[in-house]
Design an enzyme around this catalytic site. Structure first.
Site: not given
Ligand SMILES: Cc1cc2nc3c(=O)[nH]c(=O)nc-3n(C[C@H](O)[C@H](O)[C@H](O)COP(=O)(O)OP(=O)(O)OC[C@H]3O[C@@H](n4cnc5c(N)ncnc54)[C@H](O)[C@@H]3O)c2cc1C
Lengths: 159, 211
Positions: A112, A139, A159
């Protein structure tokens, strides 16, 4: 197959190691953004004075330095605990949450304060900002880390 | 160099300061000049991998097996300095060190350690960590990938998503459900039946690859 572990604690213990490193890493991203911003505000002249002569700009710079310093001390203490074999996952959650949130907010704020230049690839903040959108999600999302600290305070898993 | 108001640097041992300065110089000389272009052009800076290995940054906390055996503060400083360059470069090292080498060192057999750790430390092999699946990363207990014993072999079925380094990995640590619970499997990506499709429509960490 890895013979010495069964259950979710296997992958979760790896994530604890990685999150520890991420808590430090985020500080570097924030420092890179602030460093470049300080140079920019020295030379950008608006209303006949350098941008960094404005109180509002100095307050924003000072606030970034405050947050970076806090994060650095937090990670350093976490590192000492880890080297003593006393680090626990709640500490790691708090540090990952605090430091990545700090870095993302600082990258956005630097973006910004660079004005239109802030959206250009000539300056680092927008790249760090976009990268940190991943770092705050992977993570363990920020929310999951907040709920991990909440669980430690209340003894209740929400959670 | 950024401002260190509270002189945190003086809390560091001489060895820790050397590690920090070496990585900092590497980032200034090798990462910063190219990383903005890598982000724009969505290309992985493969030329950085070998120098990162030579600096001892892969599996830096592991004692033996060709690894540097540095302490935790040093690992933190490595991450901080690398991410001063780019979060993607730090992510690459986080995955190789904490998510692939750490579990092999901690949970692997002696044979697995001897086979993989020296190669991973030298970046002769790149690893990835497959935990997350499309139905929800925050709830890894809801894992659909499963592994079944077939004679002496294991047969793993399932798919993972968002796997950092997935598109360049030689070795995948795949977490899967078994009759006994979740277990980790070292899968060479050349194994028949293993496929990796890159996610290329992303606006973050554009310098590194995912599947
Ligand atoms: C660039 C990148 C690199 C990655 N690299 C790896 C890797 O090398 N290996 C690997 O295994 N994974 C990897 N991941 C996966 C990553 O760990 C997941 O994206 C992350 O754990 C979130 O899972 P999700 O994307 O399915 O979101 P979701 O679990 O679907 O979450 C969606 C939203 O809901 C919220 N939420 C979830 N549960 C609750 C609750 N009980 N109460 C309130 N809010 C909640 C979350 O905070 C989030 O805002 C990577 C992800 C990215 C984006």
């Amino acid at each position: 197959m890895l013979p010495e572990v069964v259950g979710l604690k296997g992958p979760l213990s790896c994530l604890t190691q990685a999150r520890y490193g991420i808590s430090w890493g985020a500080i570097g991203a924030a420092e890179a953004c602030l460093e470049e911003l300080i140079e920019y505000t020295k030379t950008r002249v608006l209303f006949d004075r350098a941008l960094d002569e404005n109180q509002a700009i100095q307050i924003r710079l000072a606030d970034m330095q405050r947050r970076i310093t806090n994060a650095g001390l937090l990670s350093h203490r976490l590192g000492q605990l880890k080297d003593e074999g006393r680090m626990n996952p709640t500490q790691v959650s708090l540090a990952k949450w605090n430091n990545v949130r700090m870095a993302l907010d600082i990258a956005r704020d630097c973006r910004d304060m660079l004005g239109g230049s802030g959206i250009s690839a000539e300056y680092v903040p927008i790249r760090h900002m976009l990268n940190l959108e991943s770092v705050i999600t992977y993570e363990g999302t920020e929310t999951i880390h907040q709920l991990t600290v909440g669980r430690a305070l209340t003894g209740k898993n929400a959670f | 160099m950024s401002i260190d108001l509270f002189d945190i640097n003086s809390l560091l041992s001489e060895e820790e300061q050397i590690v920090r300065n070496n990585v900092s110089r590497f980032v200034d000389e090798n990462v910063k000049p190219i990383i903005q272009d890598c982000f724009e052009s969505h290309s992985f800076p493969k030329q950085l991998i070998q120098p990162i290995a030579e600096l001892g940054l892969l599996g830096s906390s592991i004692e033996g097996y060709g690894c540097a055996g540095m302490n935790s503060i040093s690992y933190g400083l490595i991450c901080q300095e690398l991410e001063r360059g780019d979060s993607g470069v730090r992510s690459f090292v986080s995955v190789q060190s904490s998510l692939v080498m750490y579990p092999i060192f901690t949970f692997g057999s002696e044979e697995q350690k001897e086979e993989w750790l020296p190669k991973l430390a030298k970046a002769e092999a790149i690893g990835c960590f497959g935990l997350t699946e499309s139905q929800g990363g925050s709830d890894p207990a809801n894992m659909k990938t499963h592994a079944k014993k077939d004679g002496d072999d294991w047969v793993i079925n399932g798919s993972k998503m968002w796997i950092t380094n997935g598109s360049i990995a030689d070795l995948a640590l795949i977490w899967a459900n078994t009759e006994d619970g979740i277990r980790g499997f070292l899968v060479e990506t050349s194994t028949s039946g293993f496929t990796a499709n890159e996610i290329d429509n992303k606006f973050s960490l554009r310098g590194i690859g995912y599947i």
